[in-house]
Design a protein around this motif. Structure first.
Motif, PDB file in Angstrom:
ATOM      1  N   PRO A 112     -10.892  -5.139   6.292  1.00 10.89           N
ATOM      2  CA  PRO A 112     -12.149  -4.950   5.530  1.00 10.89           C
ATOM      3  C   PRO A 112     -12.115  -3.653   4.737  1.00 10.89           C
ATOM      4  CG  PRO A 112     -12.616  -5.659   7.780  1.00 10.89           C
ATOM      5  CD  PRO A 112     -11.149  -5.397   7.725  1.00 10.89           C
ATOM      6  N   GLY A 113     -12.555  -3.740   3.462  1.00 13.66           N
ATOM      7  CA  GLY A 113     -12.609  -2.567   2.594  1.00 13.66           C
ATOM      8  C   GLY A 113     -11.345  -2.313   1.802  1.00 13.66           C
ATOM      9  N   GLU A 114     -10.249  -3.052   2.062  1.00 11.49           N
ATOM     10  CA  GLU A 114      -9.006  -2.845   1.319  1.00 11.49           C
ATOM     11  C   GLU A 114      -9.028  -3.598  -0.002  1.00 11.49           C
ATOM     12  OE1 GLU A 114      -5.469  -1.849   4.443  1.00 11.49           O
ATOM     13  OE2 GLU A 114      -5.946  -3.981   4.170  1.00 11.49           O
ATOM     14  N   SER A 115      -8.236  -3.133  -0.940  1.00 12.96           N
ATOM     15  CA  SER A 115      -8.090  -3.762  -2.248  1.00 12.96           C
ATOM     16  C   SER A 115      -6.610  -3.796  -2.607  1.00 12.96           C
ATOM     17  CB  SER A 115      -8.875  -2.973  -3.302  1.00 12.96           C
ATOM     18  OG  SER A 115      -8.338  -1.670  -3.434  1.00 12.96           O
ATOM     19  N   LEU A 116      -6.305  -4.484  -3.703  1.00 15.60           N
ATOM     20  CA  LEU A 116      -4.919  -4.533  -4.159  1.00 15.60           C
ATOM     21  C   LEU A 116      -4.391  -3.129  -4.439  1.00 15.60           C
ATOM     22  CD1 LEU A 116      -4.832  -7.623  -6.569  1.00 15.60           C
ATOM     23  CD2 LEU A 116      -3.817  -7.446  -4.294  1.00 15.60           C
ATOM     24  N   THR A 117      -5.263  -2.295  -4.984  1.00 15.45           N
ATOM     25  CA  THR A 117      -4.821  -0.932  -5.310  1.00 15.45           C
ATOM     26  C   THR A 117      -4.476  -0.145  -4.057  1.00 15.45           C
ATOM     27  OG1 THR A 117      -6.240  -0.965  -7.275  1.00 15.45           O
ATOM     28  CG2 THR A 117      -5.483   1.184  -6.504  1.00 15.45           C
ATOM     29  N   SER A 118      -5.354  -0.200  -3.030  1.00 17.23           N
ATOM     30  CA  SER A 118      -5.088   0.576  -1.816  1.00 17.23           C
ATOM     31  C   SER A 118      -3.877   0.041  -1.052  1.00 17.23           C
ATOM     32  CB  SER A 118      -6.329   0.553  -0.919  1.00 17.23           C
ATOM     33  OG  SER A 118      -6.632  -0.767  -0.500  1.00 17.23           O
ATOM     34  N   ILE A 119      -3.692  -1.294  -1.049  1.00 16.60           N
ATOM     35  CA  ILE A 119      -2.546  -1.872  -0.336  1.00 16.60           C
ATOM     36  C   ILE A 119      -1.246  -1.517  -1.055  1.00 16.60           C
ATOM     37  CG2 ILE A 119      -1.481  -4.044   0.435  1.00 16.60           C
ATOM     38  CD1 ILE A 119      -4.343  -5.181   0.640  1.00 16.60           C
ATOM     39  N   ALA A 120      -1.239  -1.613  -2.380  1.00 17.54           N
ATOM     40  CA  ALA A 120      -0.044  -1.253  -3.135  1.00 17.54           C
ATOM     41  C   ALA A 120       0.308   0.214  -2.933  1.00 17.54           C
ATOM     42  CB  ALA A 120      -0.257  -1.557  -4.617  1.00 17.54           C
ATOM     43  N   SER A 121      -0.723   1.084  -2.915  1.00 15.77           N
ATOM     44  CA  SER A 121      -0.465   2.504  -2.678  1.00 15.77           C
ATOM     45  C   SER A 121       0.095   2.735  -1.281  1.00 15.77           C
ATOM     46  CB  SER A 121      -1.759   3.303  -2.867  1.00 15.77           C
ATOM     47  OG  SER A 121      -1.567   4.648  -2.542  1.00 15.77           O
ATOM     48  N   LEU A 122      -0.356   1.936  -0.285  1.00 11.89           N
ATOM     49  CA  LEU A 122       0.130   2.087   1.086  1.00 11.89           C
ATOM     50  C   LEU A 122       1.621   1.824   1.188  1.00 11.89           C
ATOM     51  CD1 LEU A 122      -0.372   2.392   4.151  1.00 11.89           C
ATOM     52  CD2 LEU A 122      -0.934  -0.045   4.198  1.00 11.89           C
ATOM     53  N   TYR A 123       2.109   0.793   0.475  1.00  9.06           N
ATOM     54  CA  TYR A 123       3.520   0.411   0.580  1.00  9.06           C
ATOM     55  C   TYR A 123       4.381   0.987  -0.536  1.00  9.06           C
ATOM     56  CZ  TYR A 123       1.967  -2.817   4.179  1.00  9.06           C
ATOM     57  OH  TYR A 123       1.439  -3.341   5.316  1.00  9.06           O
ATOM     58  N   GLY A 124       3.800   1.835  -1.371  1.00  7.06           N
ATOM     59  CA  GLY A 124       4.595   2.502  -2.394  1.00  7.06           C
ATOM     60  C   GLY A 124       5.081   1.584  -3.490  1.00  7.06           C
ATOM     61  N   ILE A 125       4.293   0.545  -3.792  1.00  7.13           N
ATOM     62  CA  ILE A 125       4.639  -0.360  -4.890  1.00  7.13           C
ATOM     63  C   ILE A 125       3.488  -0.361  -5.868  1.00  7.13           C
ATOM     64  CG2 ILE A 125       6.148  -1.808  -3.463  1.00  7.13           C
ATOM     65  CD1 ILE A 125       3.844  -3.745  -3.135  1.00  7.13           C
ATOM     66  N   SER A 126       3.678  -0.987  -7.001  1.00  6.92           N
ATOM     67  CA  SER A 126       2.633  -1.036  -8.014  1.00  6.92           C
ATOM     68  C   SER A 126       1.718  -2.228  -7.772  1.00  6.92           C
ATOM     69  CB  SER A 126       3.246  -1.126  -9.416  1.00  6.92           C
ATOM     70  OG  SER A 126       3.887  -2.376  -9.594  1.00  6.92           O
ATOM     71  N   VAL A 127       0.518  -2.137  -8.332  1.00  2.69           N
ATOM     72  CA  VAL A 127      -0.438  -3.243  -8.222  1.00  2.69           C
ATOM     73  C   VAL A 127       0.118  -4.484  -8.908  1.00  2.69           C
ATOM     74  CG1 VAL A 127      -2.777  -3.998  -8.808  1.00  2.69           C
ATOM     75  CG2 VAL A 127      -2.376  -1.640  -8.089  1.00  2.69           C
ATOM     76  N   ALA A 128       0.815  -4.277 -10.026  1.00  5.91           N
ATOM     77  CA  ALA A 128       1.379  -5.412 -10.750  1.00  5.91           C
ATOM     78  C   ALA A 128       2.407  -6.148  -9.902  1.00  5.91           C
ATOM     79  CB  ALA A 128       2.000  -4.933 -12.065  1.00  5.91           C
ATOM     80  N   GLN A 129       3.260  -5.400  -9.159  1.00  5.50           N
ATOM     81  CA  GLN A 129       4.267  -6.037  -8.303  1.00  5.50           C
ATOM     82  C   GLN A 129       3.606  -6.810  -7.166  1.00  5.50           C
ATOM     83  OE1 GLN A 129       6.568  -2.564  -7.247  1.00  5.50           O
ATOM     84  NE2 GLN A 129       8.159  -3.018  -8.764  1.00  5.50           N
ATOM     85  N   LEU A 130       2.593  -6.187  -6.523  1.00  7.01           N
ATOM     86  CA  LEU A 130       1.909  -6.860  -5.421  1.00  7.01           C
ATOM     87  C   LEU A 130       1.186  -8.111  -5.902  1.00  7.01           C
ATOM     88  CD1 LEU A 130       1.072  -6.869  -2.458  1.00  7.01           C
ATOM     89  CD2 LEU A 130      -0.854  -5.382  -3.066  1.00  7.01           C
ATOM     90  N   ALA A 131       0.500  -8.006  -7.068  1.00  6.29           N
ATOM     91  CA  ALA A 131      -0.231  -9.161  -7.589  1.00  6.29           C
ATOM     92  C   ALA A 131       0.727 -10.285  -7.975  1.00  6.29           C
ATOM     93  CB  ALA A 131      -1.086  -8.737  -8.787  1.00  6.29           C
ATOM     94  N   ALA A 132       1.858  -9.938  -8.609  1.00  8.00           N
ATOM     95  CA  ALA A 132       2.823 -10.957  -9.017  1.00  8.00           C
ATOM     96  C   ALA A 132       3.437 -11.661  -7.813  1.00  8.00           C
ATOM     97  CB  ALA A 132       3.910 -10.320  -9.884  1.00  8.00           C
ATOM     98  N   ALA A 133       3.679 -10.935  -6.712  1.00  8.37           N
ATOM     99  CA  ALA A 133       4.289 -11.547  -5.526  1.00  8.37           C
ATOM    100  C   ALA A 133       3.347 -12.533  -4.838  1.00  8.37           C
ATOM    101  CB  ALA A 133       4.705 -10.461  -4.544  1.00  8.37           C
ATOM    102  N   ASN A 134       2.023 -12.420  -5.124  1.00  8.99           N
ATOM    103  CA  ASN A 134       1.051 -13.284  -4.461  1.00  8.99           C
ATOM    104  C   ASN A 134       0.291 -14.181  -5.426  1.00  8.99           C
ATOM    105  OD1 ASN A 134       0.819 -12.283  -1.423  1.00  8.99           O
ATOM    106  ND2 ASN A 134       1.183 -10.483  -2.712  1.00  8.99           N
ATOM    107  N   GLY A 135       0.758 -14.254  -6.690  1.00 13.87           N
ATOM    108  CA  GLY A 135       0.111 -15.124  -7.663  1.00 13.87           C
ATOM    109  C   GLY A 135      -1.297 -14.699  -8.003  1.00 13.87           C
TER     110      GLY A 135
END
Length: 544
Positions: A112-135
């Motif tokens: 709860p409370g997480e977003s694509l931006t915070s998750i991408a920052s957690l794993y050291g990847i970009s939002v674009a990479q995370l979004a592309a990997a999950n459609g």
């Protein structure tokens, strides 16, 4: 002896049969237990560079990271921690070697409370990479419990990864324009660096990449080479003419003449009927007196200055009354008069002591300036673009001191202006609907004389909107103020409910343009004033 050997053999044979039976029971049980064990127990542990740390009571990830010289994100990645605040005493943490490889999990369950931006920052990847990997799109929302695939960290080839000067977390009230202004970048570069589809749709907590100003986000366009055409014929030679260079222009410096004895300069005699004058001079004064300074210029050191006499006197506002909407109530009417005040006192660029009198909507209005000795100067307010597009009367080269400033021929609240040497003070006049200065005393039925006073009214004389504010002060709490307006509007406010306006104050907002009567209940006194729907008025009632 032979019998003993036979007996021993029989006993050994029985033990062997019993061992086989026991092993037949134990081996299947061991196989079942091994099958139930996780694969990670049987598999060889992957080589990870680092040491282990057991969390002690009171420790935080920030303190542990600082102790081992690593970052919080590296510890979170190495141990699959999604919330840096949720660690407990006795927890065994892998501390990666600074700069060493860190195993990134393949999946992440959204908290709860997480977003694509915070998750991408957690794993050291970009939002674009995370979004592309999950459609997903870069601005899509995620929900608690959603399982996201975490791609391996790779160099991001999208434009959002190029030249991030810093990362900015959006705060309440911020816009892309304000963020771009803060970091001295363009709005378009922010949009391109963060793959934003709609510039108006950013949200609080969103983490934005601020592109470096030195990085060009737009692909460079190759410049076509222009062939150089050799010149076949030389250009014709033009005849030269003798030219004498003129001497450089030296602007004349202004050096006002200072009369001996320290007396102020005498301006040119005023012409009351200049060509094209729109405002006729007052009939009560056919010709203003020519200013003749006394031998010693008696300026008082500080106001109030002693009373003086002159042929030109200001018109003082007289009390006016309106028909009351209630029996037994005396209503004082606020009338339009010129109300002014000194608003500025800058230095004059030419160090000439100057008094400027700005008259809003008063082109052609005569302005009087009177010193404590009674001597006056009179100028007409005209548009002079050297000073302002608002009609202004300019009094140049006057002596420092205190002056009374008022409009000739019309009711005016006198402004007492202070003039310093080499300065250019500004006095501004506007027409406002107010009561006589100090208010009007009204005798009530109970014998108490109440003073009704419109202290301030910023409304003009034309309807402009539906949002005027009326402030009423009596100095006492729990008094009822009734506000009425035709044809049938009526509301009340209780004094003491708005202490920000002073003791015993209340206010009413959202008033349409119109004429209002403000009545103090039980005192037999009220005021009538016009509100334009935009301005604010302050009314005071107090015993005499």
């Amino acid at each position: 002896m032979r019998r003993s050997v036979l007996t021993l053999r029989l006993e050994l044979r029985e033990v062997k049969h019993m061992s086989v039976k026991v092993l037949a029971l134990i081996v299947p049980a061991l196989v079942c237990c091994i099958a139930l064990l996780p694969l990670g127990v049987l598999a060889a542990q992957p080589d990870q560079q680092g040491t282990y740390h057991v969390v002690a009571a009171g420790e935080t990830l920030a303190g542990i990271a600082a102790r081992y010289g690593v970052t919080i994100s590296e510890i979170m990645l190495a141990n699959g921690i999604s919330n840096a605040n949720l660690i407990y005493a006795g927890q065994r943490l892998l501390i990666p070697t600074p700069g060493g490889p860190v195993n990134i999990p393949k999946e992440h369950i959204v908290n709860p409370g997480e977003s694509l931006t915070s998750i991408a920052s957690l794993y050291g990847i970009s939002v674009a990479q995370l979004a592309a990997a999950n459609g997903l799109g870069t601005n899509d929302f995620v929900f608690a419990g959603q399982v996201l695939m975490i791609p391996a960290a790779q160099p991001d080839t999208s434009s959002a990864a190029f030249g991030c000067l810093a990362h900015h977390t959006v705060q309440p009230g911020e816009t892309l324009f304000s963020i771009a202004t803060r970091y001295q970048v363009t709005v378009s570069s922010l949009i391109q660096a963060n793959a934003i589809a709609d510039a108006n749709l950013i949200y609080v907590g969103q983490r934005l990449c601020v592109p470096s100003a030195a990085v060009d986000m737009v692909p460079s366009v190759p410049v076509a080479e222009i062939p150089v055409i050799p010149e076949t014929t030389p250009p014709p030679a033009y005849p030269s003419y003798p030219y004498a260079t003129p001497a450089p222009y030296t602007p004349p410096s202004y050096q006002p003449s200072i009369p001996s004895g320290g007396a102020p300069l005498i301006p040119p005699e005023y012409n009351p009927n200049p060509p094209g004058m729109a405002y006729p001079p007052s009939t009560s004064v056919s010709q203003p007196p020519v200013y003749q300074p006394p031998s010693s210029y008696p300026l008082c050191a500080a106001p109030p200055c002693p009373p003086t006499t002159s042929d030109i006197t200001p018109i003082v506002q007289a009390a006016s009354y309106a028909q009351s909407s209630e029996p037994g109530v005396t209503v004082v009417r606020a009338e339009e008069v010129w109300v002014g005040n000194q608003t500025a006192d800058p230095e004059d660029p030419q160090q000439r002591t100057t008094l400027m009198v700005m008259v809003w909507d008063g082109k052609g209005v005569p302005v009087i300036v009177r010193d404590p000795s009674g001597a006056v100067k009179r100028h007409v307010a005209t548009v002079n673009f050297e000073f302002s597009w608002v009609p202004t009367a300019v009094f140049r080269d006057i002596a420092p001191g205190f002056y009374e400033v008022f409009i000739e021929g019309e009711p005016t609240r006198i402004v007492r202006a202070e003039v310093h040497p080499g300065h250019r003070p500004l006095v501004e006049f506007r027409k406002r609907a107010v009561t006589p200065e100090g208010g009007v005393a009204v005798a009530a039925a109970g014998g108490t004389r109440w003073v009704a006073n419109v202290v301030e009214n910023t409304s003009g004389n034309k309807p402009l909107g539906p949002a005027s504010i009326l402030v009423v002060r009596t100095g006492m709490n729990d008094q009822t103020i009734r506000i009425k307006a035709p044809p049938g509007f009526e509301t009340t406010c209780i004094t003491g409910t708005k202490p920000e306006h002073g003791p015993g104050a209340c206010d009413v907002g959202g008033l349409n343009a119109g004429t209002y009567q403000v009545i103090l209940e039980g005192a037999g006194v009220g005021v009538e004033l016009f509100l334009d729907g935009v301005g604010t008025a302050t009314v005071e009632f107090h015993p005499e």
